[in-house]
Design a protein around this motif. Sequence first.
Motif, PDB file in Angstrom:
ATOM      1  N   ILE A   7      10.282  -7.078  16.339  1.00 34.37           N
ATOM      2  CA  ILE A   7      10.077  -8.530  16.282  1.00 34.37           C
ATOM      3  C   ILE A   7      11.469  -9.154  16.289  1.00 34.37           C
ATOM      4  CG2 ILE A   7       9.076 -10.436  14.964  1.00 34.37           C
ATOM      5  CD1 ILE A   7       7.294  -8.152  13.639  1.00 34.37           C
ATOM      6  N   SER A  33       4.676 -15.326  16.719  1.00 33.72           N
ATOM      7  CA  SER A  33       5.307 -16.320  15.840  1.00 33.72           C
ATOM      8  C   SER A  33       5.285 -15.800  14.418  1.00 33.72           C
ATOM      9  CB  SER A  33       4.614 -17.682  15.951  1.00 33.72           C
ATOM     10  OG  SER A  33       3.265 -17.565  15.638  1.00 33.72           O
ATOM     11  N   GLY A  34       6.314 -16.169  13.671  1.00 36.70           N
ATOM     12  CA  GLY A  34       6.472 -15.672  12.304  1.00 36.70           C
ATOM     13  C   GLY A  34       5.499 -16.365  11.362  1.00 36.70           C
ATOM     14  N   GLY A  35       4.926 -15.601  10.467  1.00 37.66           N
ATOM     15  CA  GLY A  35       3.965 -16.158   9.523  1.00 37.66           C
ATOM     16  C   GLY A  35       4.609 -17.111   8.538  1.00 37.66           C
ATOM     17  N   PHE A  36       5.865 -16.895   8.213  1.00 38.14           N
ATOM     18  CA  PHE A  36       6.525 -17.712   7.192  1.00 38.14           C
ATOM     19  C   PHE A  36       7.070 -19.005   7.799  1.00 38.14           C
ATOM     20  CE2 PHE A  36      10.218 -18.647   4.386  1.00 38.14           C
ATOM     21  CZ  PHE A  36       9.507 -18.864   3.216  1.00 38.14           C
ATOM     22  N   LEU A  37       7.888 -18.868   8.831  1.00 35.66           N
ATOM     23  CA  LEU A  37       8.501 -20.062   9.433  1.00 35.66           C
ATOM     24  C   LEU A  37       7.571 -20.760  10.421  1.00 35.66           C
ATOM     25  CD1 LEU A  37      12.156 -18.848  10.177  1.00 35.66           C
ATOM     26  CD2 LEU A  37      11.333 -20.217   8.258  1.00 35.66           C
ATOM     27  N   ARG A  38       6.544 -20.010  10.905  1.00 37.83           N
ATOM     28  CA  ARG A  38       5.621 -20.537  11.934  1.00 37.83           C
ATOM     29  C   ARG A  38       6.365 -20.941  13.201  1.00 37.83           C
ATOM     30  NH1 ARG A  38       1.069 -22.258   8.496  1.00 37.83           N
ATOM     31  NH2 ARG A  38       1.174 -20.618   6.979  1.00 37.83           N
ATOM     32  N   ASN A  41       8.618 -16.404  17.983  1.00 39.90           N
ATOM     33  CA  ASN A  41       9.581 -15.320  18.169  1.00 39.90           C
ATOM     34  C   ASN A  41       8.992 -14.409  19.241  1.00 39.90           C
ATOM     35  OD1 ASN A  41       7.653 -13.869  16.647  1.00 39.90           O
ATOM     36  ND2 ASN A  41       8.828 -13.990  14.747  1.00 39.90           N
ATOM     37  N   VAL A  91      17.179 -20.164   5.470  1.00 42.33           N
ATOM     38  CA  VAL A  91      16.552 -18.840   5.437  1.00 42.33           C
ATOM     39  C   VAL A  91      17.291 -17.949   6.426  1.00 42.33           C
ATOM     40  CG1 VAL A  91      14.447 -17.570   6.017  1.00 42.33           C
ATOM     41  CG2 VAL A  91      14.265 -19.753   4.859  1.00 42.33           C
ATOM     42  N   GLN A  92      17.622 -16.749   5.968  1.00 40.70           N
ATOM     43  CA  GLN A  92      18.299 -15.802   6.856  1.00 40.70           C
ATOM     44  C   GLN A  92      17.238 -15.007   7.629  1.00 40.70           C
ATOM     45  OE1 GLN A  92      21.640 -15.721   6.964  1.00 40.70           O
ATOM     46  NE2 GLN A  92      21.782 -14.108   8.498  1.00 40.70           N
ATOM     47  N   VAL A  93      17.219 -15.153   8.940  1.00 39.90           N
ATOM     48  CA  VAL A  93      16.254 -14.407   9.756  1.00 39.90           C
ATOM     49  C   VAL A  93      16.989 -13.228  10.389  1.00 39.90           C
ATOM     50  CG1 VAL A  93      14.601 -14.513  11.661  1.00 39.90           C
ATOM     51  CG2 VAL A  93      15.018 -16.541  10.259  1.00 39.90           C
ATOM     52  N   GLY A  94      16.460 -12.049  10.147  1.00 40.92           N
ATOM     53  CA  GLY A  94      17.140 -10.839  10.627  1.00 40.92           C
ATOM     54  C   GLY A  94      17.209 -10.772  12.138  1.00 40.92           C
ATOM     55  N   THR A  97      13.155  -7.059  13.259  1.00 47.93           N
ATOM     56  CA  THR A  97      12.314  -6.331  12.299  1.00 47.93           C
ATOM     57  C   THR A  97      11.590  -5.268  13.115  1.00 47.93           C
ATOM     58  OG1 THR A  97      12.019  -8.315  10.960  1.00 47.93           O
ATOM     59  CG2 THR A  97      10.410  -6.550  10.652  1.00 47.93           C
ATOM     60  N   PHE A  99       9.317  -1.679  13.602  1.00 44.04           N
ATOM     61  CA  PHE A  99       8.375  -0.671  13.124  1.00 44.04           C
ATOM     62  C   PHE A  99       8.370   0.465  14.155  1.00 44.04           C
ATOM     63  CE2 PHE A  99       6.933  -4.799  11.654  1.00 44.04           C
ATOM     64  CZ  PHE A  99       6.660  -4.583  10.314  1.00 44.04           C
TER      65      PHE A  99
HETATM   66  P1  2BA Z   1       8.786 -15.207   9.578  1.00 44.57           P
HETATM   67  O1  2BA Z   1       7.562 -14.712   8.877  1.00 44.57           O
HETATM   68  O2  2BA Z   1       8.724 -16.572  10.157  1.00 44.57           O
HETATM   69  O3  2BA Z   1       9.999 -15.096   8.530  1.00 44.57           O
HETATM   70  C1  2BA Z   1      11.266 -15.600   8.850  1.00 44.57           C
HETATM   71  C2  2BA Z   1      12.239 -15.321   7.722  1.00 44.57           C
HETATM   72  O4  2BA Z   1      11.831 -16.028   6.548  1.00 44.57           O
HETATM   73  C3  2BA Z   1      12.306 -13.848   7.296  1.00 44.57           C
HETATM   74  O5  2BA Z   1      13.231 -13.158   8.113  1.00 44.57           O
HETATM   75  C4  2BA Z   1      12.745 -13.933   5.862  1.00 44.57           C
HETATM   76  O6  2BA Z   1      14.142 -14.128   5.755  1.00 44.57           O
HETATM   77  C5  2BA Z   1      12.079 -15.231   5.389  1.00 44.57           C
HETATM   78  N1  2BA Z   1      10.806 -14.977   4.726  1.00 44.57           N
HETATM   79  C6  2BA Z   1       9.685 -14.444   5.243  1.00 44.57           C
HETATM   80  N2  2BA Z   1       8.708 -14.408   4.346  1.00 44.57           N
HETATM   81  C7  2BA Z   1       9.218 -14.927   3.209  1.00 44.57           C
HETATM   82  C8  2BA Z   1       8.681 -15.176   1.903  1.00 44.57           C
HETATM   83  N3  2BA Z   1       7.426 -14.852   1.598  1.00 44.57           N
HETATM   84  N4  2BA Z   1       9.508 -15.739   0.981  1.00 44.57           N
HETATM   85  C9  2BA Z   1      10.785 -16.049   1.290  1.00 44.57           C
HETATM   86  N5  2BA Z   1      11.349 -15.856   2.505  1.00 44.57           N
HETATM   87  C10 2BA Z   1      10.570 -15.299   3.449  1.00 44.57           C
HETATM   88  P2  2BA Z   1      12.938 -11.635   8.502  1.00 44.57           P
HETATM   89  O7  2BA Z   1      12.557 -10.847   7.275  1.00 44.57           O
HETATM   90  O8  2BA Z   1      14.132 -11.171   9.269  1.00 44.57           O
HETATM   91  O9  2BA Z   1      11.655 -11.656   9.462  1.00 44.57           O
HETATM   92  C11 2BA Z   1      11.698 -12.199  10.773  1.00 44.57           C
HETATM   93  C12 2BA Z   1      10.300 -12.181  11.373  1.00 44.57           C
HETATM   94  O10 2BA Z   1       9.876 -10.803  11.481  1.00 44.57           O
HETATM   95  C13 2BA Z   1       9.227 -12.841  10.522  1.00 44.57           C
HETATM   96  O11 2BA Z   1       9.179 -14.232  10.761  1.00 44.57           O
HETATM   97  C14 2BA Z   1       7.959 -12.138  10.993  1.00 44.57           C
HETATM   98  O12 2BA Z   1       7.540 -12.662  12.246  1.00 44.57           O
HETATM   99  C15 2BA Z   1       8.470 -10.706  11.218  1.00 44.57           C
HETATM  100  N6  2BA Z   1       8.294  -9.838  10.035  1.00 44.57           N
HETATM  101  C16 2BA Z   1       9.174  -9.615   9.052  1.00 44.57           C
HETATM  102  N7  2BA Z   1       8.698  -8.716   8.162  1.00 44.57           N
HETATM  103  C17 2BA Z   1       7.494  -8.378   8.605  1.00 44.57           C
HETATM  104  C18 2BA Z   1       6.491  -7.478   8.110  1.00 44.57           C
HETATM  105  N8  2BA Z   1       6.646  -6.757   6.970  1.00 44.57           N
HETATM  106  N9  2BA Z   1       5.341  -7.360   8.812  1.00 44.57           N
HETATM  107  C19 2BA Z   1       5.150  -8.076   9.952  1.00 44.57           C
HETATM  108  N10 2BA Z   1       6.070  -8.933  10.466  1.00 44.57           N
HETATM  109  C20 2BA Z   1       7.211  -9.078   9.806  1.00 44.57           C
END
Ligand code: 2BA
Length: 109
Positions: A7, A33-38, A41, A91-94, A97, A99
């Motif tokens: 991702i 699309s990311g679940g957190f930021l919506r 990606n 927020v720091q986005v890696g 991510t 698998f």
């Molecule tokens: P998003 O879910 O939009 O998350 C974007 C960033 O927001 C994350 O970066 C993290 O820094 C932060 N974040 C996410 N959830 C959070 C929370 N509950 N509380 C605080 N901050 C939070 P990354 O960890 O680099 O993740 C980038 C994207 O990779 C995510 O976008 C999601 O689309 C995916 N991703 C990350 N971990 C995942 C997982 N375990 N399973 C499925 N998808 C994942």
Amino acid sequence: MKLVMAIVHGDDADMLVEALLRKEFRATKLASSGGFLRRSNATVILGVDDDQVDAALQIVKDNCTSRTEVVNPMPPIMEPGEFYLPYPVEVQVGGATVFVLPVDRFERF
Ligand code: 2BA
């Protein structure tokens, strides 16, 4: 064989796919699309032989950059007369991510 799911940021996805193809990996780019930021990606998936997984991951590493995104938090439910001043949160986005999953069977017809 393994299925690598990466991702990545939308801005990195095309360059990543091109770099993978240059090294003769086969890849598919899915809009996601990311679940957190919506925010949109991309998810790049590739089926690779076990001994090629590290080479594929290195290409992902070399082509994906981590970024700081600014999020405006949702305002809380307010009572009349209450005042809420929203402030943006960083927020720091890696860069990616990733698998790596085992593949039971692979066919191309
Ligand atoms: P998003 O879910 O939009 O998350 C974007 C960033 O927001 C994350 O970066 C993290 O820094 C932060 N974040 C996410 N959830 C959070 C929370 N509950 N509380 C605080 N901050 C939070 P990354 O960890 O680099 O993740 C980038 C994207 O990779 C995510 O976008 C999601 O689309 C995916 N991703 C990350 N971990 C995942 C997982 N375990 N399973 C499925 N998808 C994942």
